[in-house]
Design a protein around this motif. Structure first.
Motif, short mmCIF file in Angstrom:
data_model
loop_
_atom_site.label_atom_id
_atom_site.label_comp_id
_atom_site.label_asym_id
_atom_site.label_seq_id
_atom_site.Cartn_x
_atom_site.Cartn_y
_atom_site.Cartn_z
N SER A 29 31.62 5.75 -21.91
CA SER A 29 30.74 6.88 -22.23
C SER A 29 31.52 8.19 -22.27
O SER A 29 31.38 8.98 -23.21
CB SER A 29 29.61 6.97 -21.20
N LEU A 30 32.35 8.41 -21.25
CA LEU A 30 33.10 9.67 -21.19
C LEU A 30 34.12 9.76 -22.33
O LEU A 30 34.27 10.81 -22.96
CB LEU A 30 33.81 9.80 -19.84
N CYS A 31 34.80 8.65 -22.61
CA CYS A 31 35.78 8.65 -23.70
C CYS A 31 35.10 8.86 -25.05
O CYS A 31 35.66 9.53 -25.93
CB CYS A 31 36.56 7.34 -23.71
N THR A 32 33.91 8.30 -25.23
CA THR A 32 33.17 8.49 -26.48
C THR A 32 32.83 9.96 -26.70
O THR A 32 32.99 10.48 -27.81
CB THR A 32 31.88 7.66 -26.47
N ILE A 33 32.36 10.63 -25.65
CA ILE A 33 32.04 12.06 -25.76
C ILE A 33 33.28 12.86 -26.13
O ILE A 33 33.25 13.74 -27.00
CB ILE A 33 31.42 12.58 -24.45
N ILE A 34 34.40 12.55 -25.47
CA ILE A 34 35.64 13.29 -25.73
C ILE A 34 36.11 13.09 -27.16
O ILE A 34 36.44 14.05 -27.87
CB ILE A 34 36.74 12.86 -24.73
#
Length: 357
Positions: A29-34
């Motif tokens: 999730s965090l990598c997708t946002i970044i």
């Protein structure tokens, strides 16, 4: 803007107790946002650079805002994600100050950009005759310079000089090198939140209130003129031929002005939505930030809520390109053509052939 509070203290235990699949889900999730934030905002920059139709004064602010969002995505987000996934700060005190400074700086730069855009839209719609006289290239350069330089005064300067925090926290930092907490004193909390959010947001709301009122007035004016032109034509000719293909004389005279007004209204609507999304994303964070900073221990907040507030704010950096793509046809077409050139190797050759014809 980062206020890491007690989340960093308990993060090691929290990560150790987190099931593996949840940790993987969080990482995805965090990598997708970044990744979405970086690629989306780079797409904005490249599209404006490639397509002449998008090169106007307003989009100078849009491109600069996209660059600020890229800065958040490449520096602030990855450091925060590393803490959330590993449960500890691994980069030392100096990088902790860099991270917190960039976080405060980039967030402030973003909202001051939106404040400048609201002023640009105000003059374009409410005072269109004064717009080319007031919003000149020189003024835009001065505004962009201010946007990028002024936030240093509430980010890098007070953080690196230690003015932002308390003496107790300075001792805590020396004893806990693997914790990166951003504990602020009350004066800094009030000043930084006012400059970074409350004052610019108030200015934006006032500007868009006047823009909305003027947009309604102009819409009524265009409707009345179109109706009057139709009645005048009917009175002169007795009736309107069903086979008439061209516009009425009154409509033809007002057509160019009406088209320009509609274009300005669409730009104001898109940028107004961007402003609204920004406020919705950051209002919960800044409300928590000022509340916790002023009342300290009397206002406890669960760590998970703090983390969610941070990433809702960060999420804003990847939403702006989606808003452009959905609400602005010029950006939508430019995005499509740019992506086609990226994914179709023959695009450049085809474009060269078309331009030579």
């Amino acid at each position: 803007m980062e206020v890491n509070g007690s989340a960093s203290n308990s993060s090691t235990l929290g990560v150790a107790d987190t099931p593996g699949y949840l940790l993987v889900l969080k990482a995805i999730s965090l990598c997708t946002i970044i990744v979405m934030a970086v690629l989306g905002n780079l797409l904005v920059v490249v599209s404006v650079y490639r397509y002449r139709k998008l090169r106007n004064i307003t989009n100078c602010f849009v491109v600069s805002l996209a660059i600020a969002d890229v800065l958040v995505s490449l520096i602030a987000m990855p450091f925060n994600a590393s803490v959330e996934l590993s449960g500890r700060w691994m980069f030392g005190h100096a990088m902790c100050d860099v991270w917190n400074s960039v976080d405060v700086y980039a967030s402030t730069v973003s909202i001051i950009h939106l404040c400048c855009i609201s002023i640009d839209r105000y003059y374009a719609i409410v005072k269109p005759l004064n717009y080319p006289l007031v919003i000149t290239e020189r003024l835009v350069v001065m505004m962009l310079t201010f946007v990028w330089v002024f936030p240093v005064s509430i980010s890098f300067v007070p953080i690196f000089l230690g003015w932002y925090t308390t003496a107790e926290h300075q001792l805590f930092r020396a004893e806990n090198p693997h914790v990166c907490k951003f504990v602020v004193n009350r004066p800094y909390a009030v000043i930084s939140s006012s400059i970074s959010f409350w004052i610019p947001s108030t200015i934006m709301c006032v500007m868009y209130y006047f823009v909305y009122q003027e947009a309604v007035r102009q819409a009524k004016f265009l409707y009345k003129n179109a109706s009057a032109a139709s009645r005048s034509q009917i009175a002169m000719n007795g009736t309107i031929s069903p086979s008439r293909k061209g516009p009425l004389e009154g409509e033809d005279r007002a057509g160019e002005t009406a088209q320009k007004i509609r274009h300005e209204h669409k730009a104001a609507r898109t940028l107004g939505i961007i402003m609204g999304v920004f406020v919705l994303c950051w209002l919960p964070f800044f409300t928590w930030y000022i509340t916790v900073s002023l009342c300290r221990e009397a206002c406890p907040c669960p760590d998970v809520v703090v983390v969610v507030l941070f990433w809702i704010g960060y999420l804003n950096s990847c939403l702006n390109p989606l808003i452009y793509a959905y609400f602005n046809r010029d950006f939508r077409d430019a995005f499509k053509q740019t992506l086609q050139c990226v994914f179709e190797p023959c695009c450049a050759k085809a474009a060269a052939e078309r331009s030579s014809v």
